[in-house]
Write a protein that holds these residues in place. Structure first.
Motif, PDB file in Angstrom:
ATOM      1  N   PHE A   1       0.822  -1.212   0.000  1.00 44.17           N
ATOM      2  CA  PHE A   1       0.000   0.000   0.000  1.00 44.17           C
ATOM      3  C   PHE A   1       0.858   1.264   0.000  1.00 44.17           C
ATOM      4  CE2 PHE A   1      -3.558  -2.656   1.861  1.00 44.17           C
ATOM      5  CZ  PHE A   1      -4.410  -2.486   0.785  1.00 44.17           C
ATOM      6  N   LEU A   2       1.863   1.303   0.891  1.00 48.84           N
ATOM      7  CA  LEU A   2       2.704   2.491   1.013  1.00 48.84           C
ATOM      8  C   LEU A   2       3.545   2.719  -0.239  1.00 48.84           C
ATOM      9  CD1 LEU A   2       3.889   2.127   4.715  1.00 48.84           C
ATOM     10  CD2 LEU A   2       2.594   4.054   3.774  1.00 48.84           C
TER      11      LEU A   2
ATOM     12  N   LEU B   1       4.932   5.700  -5.115  1.00 46.82           N
ATOM     13  CA  LEU B   1       5.274   5.625  -6.533  1.00 46.82           C
ATOM     14  C   LEU B   1       4.395   6.537  -7.376  1.00 46.82           C
ATOM     15  CD1 LEU B   1       5.935   1.800  -7.036  1.00 46.82           C
ATOM     16  CD2 LEU B   1       7.593   3.659  -7.345  1.00 46.82           C
ATOM     17  N   VAL B   2       3.151   6.695  -6.953  1.00 43.33           N
ATOM     18  CA  VAL B   2       2.211   7.537  -7.698  1.00 43.33           C
ATOM     19  C   VAL B   2       2.325   9.006  -7.296  1.00 43.33           C
ATOM     20  CG1 VAL B   2      -0.241   8.037  -8.101  1.00 43.33           C
ATOM     21  CG2 VAL B   2       0.555   5.668  -8.059  1.00 43.33           C
ATOM     22  N   ALA B   3       2.414   9.263  -6.001  1.00 40.56           N
ATOM     23  CA  ALA B   3       2.327  10.637  -5.504  1.00 40.56           C
ATOM     24  C   ALA B   3       3.666  11.332  -5.253  1.00 40.56           C
ATOM     25  CB  ALA B   3       1.491  10.663  -4.221  1.00 40.56           C
ATOM     26  N   ARG B   4       4.643  10.609  -4.660  1.00 39.91           N
ATOM     27  CA  ARG B   4       5.917  11.253  -4.270  1.00 39.91           C
ATOM     28  C   ARG B   4       7.102  10.350  -4.588  1.00 39.91           C
ATOM     29  NH1 ARG B   4       5.304  14.996  -0.153  1.00 39.91           N
ATOM     30  NH2 ARG B   4       7.500  15.474  -0.577  1.00 39.91           N
TER      31      ARG B   4
END
Length: 297
Positions: free
Chosen positions: A48-49, A54-57
């Motif tokens: 999840f993390l 990977l998508v946001a930061r």
């Protein structure tokens, strides 16, 4: 308004941590062992993390290879052993007792901070340590002697969870000097997942994953009681002081005790409830001392 919202964030995060026993117990009842539950939490939280970052930061994933030792400390020495001790303590004792023994962690942090970071061991800290000791004695039923005394193995596991949890603060303090809190958390669970998988034996229990209740428990454990708990707690930390957040977070063992009482019919004696009160009081005393120290500086 923002301060009240911060309090709400901290309460939600602590509540999500407090209900972890629901998911752990469900996995135990399905047939998983403590080490497998630790692996499930580490892997799920890692997935999840890592997906979120990977998508946001994505830039937060950049670290120096030489700093891997910091995440060996947070992920392997702390998280794996802390979770194994905690989950084993829940199985050996009860959700309520295991949760409050976990809160011996601030006492260990105080001692380690004195030894490693030369922080002053003030009178209030000493009093807090003594109160923690008395509270734990009452919780485990050593005094007064009762029929609900906790086994020695359960005591060791519970205090062990507090010990290894406290080490996260020590290693984490060093890691946060170099990296963003989300970077530290992601790599903590990456290292934890990679280290625990070979010893978990999950491949021998693949048939257990056919149960839909197991998947609800896995998602609850990894997403609700780990990732979302961290996100809400961290969001609250952005708006209020760490000391206040830590004090509010002491509702976690209260939530755990209520969960054990209402869902699992766990019953404690009056002396054990007094013990819970004393341990929480000790945490508040320590955090109040930190707040005043920061104000003085």
């Amino acid at each position: 308004m923002m301060r009240n919202l911060a309090y709400l964030y901290i309460i939600i995060g602590a509540t999500f941590w407090g209900v972890i026993g629901i998911f752990v117990t469900t996995l135990y009842n399905a047939g998983f062992t403590p080490i497998q539950v630790v692996a499930i939490r580490s892997i799920t939280a890692c997935v999840f993390l890592l997906s979120f970052v990977l998508v946001a930061r994505r830039e937060l994933l950049i670290i120096k290879v030489s700093d891997s030792k910091l995440f060996i400390g947070t992920g392997i020495i702390s998280i794996i052993f802390f979770n194994w001790c905690l989950f084993s303590a829940i199985k050996e004792t009860s959700l309520s007792v295991a949760s409050i023994l976990l809160y011996t962690a601030p006492a260990f942090v105080t001692l380690f901070s004195r030894i490693l970071f030369k922080e002053l061991l003030t009178r209030k800290k000493v009093v807090a340590l003594l109160i923690t000791l008395i509270g734990c004695i009452l919780v485990i039923g050593v005094f007064p002697i009762s029929n609900q005394s906790v086994s020695l193995y359960g005591i060791v596991l519970g205090i062990g969870s507090g010990l290894f949890y406290s080490l996260y603060s020590i290693f984490g303090k060093l890691a946060l000097k170099k990296y963003h809190s989300l970077t530290v958390t992601v790599y903590t669970f990456i290292f934890a997942a990679c280290a625990i998988i070979p010893f978990s034996g999950l491949w021998e229990s693949t048939y257990l994953f056919s149960n839909i209740k197991v998947w609800f428990a896995i998602i609850g454990l990894g997403l609700l009681s780990t990732v979302l708990a961290f996100i809400f707690y961290t969001k609250g930390l952005e708006l209020i002081e760490t000391s206040k957040a830590s004090i509010i977070a002491t509702i976690e063992p209260v939530v755990a005790s209520l969960t054990g009482f209402f869902l699992f019919n766990e019953k404690l004696t009056l002396w054990q409830y007094w013990g819970i009160f004393l341990v929480i009081l000790a945490v508040i005393i320590v955090q109040e001392q930190k707040r005043k120290s920061h104000e003085t500086n």
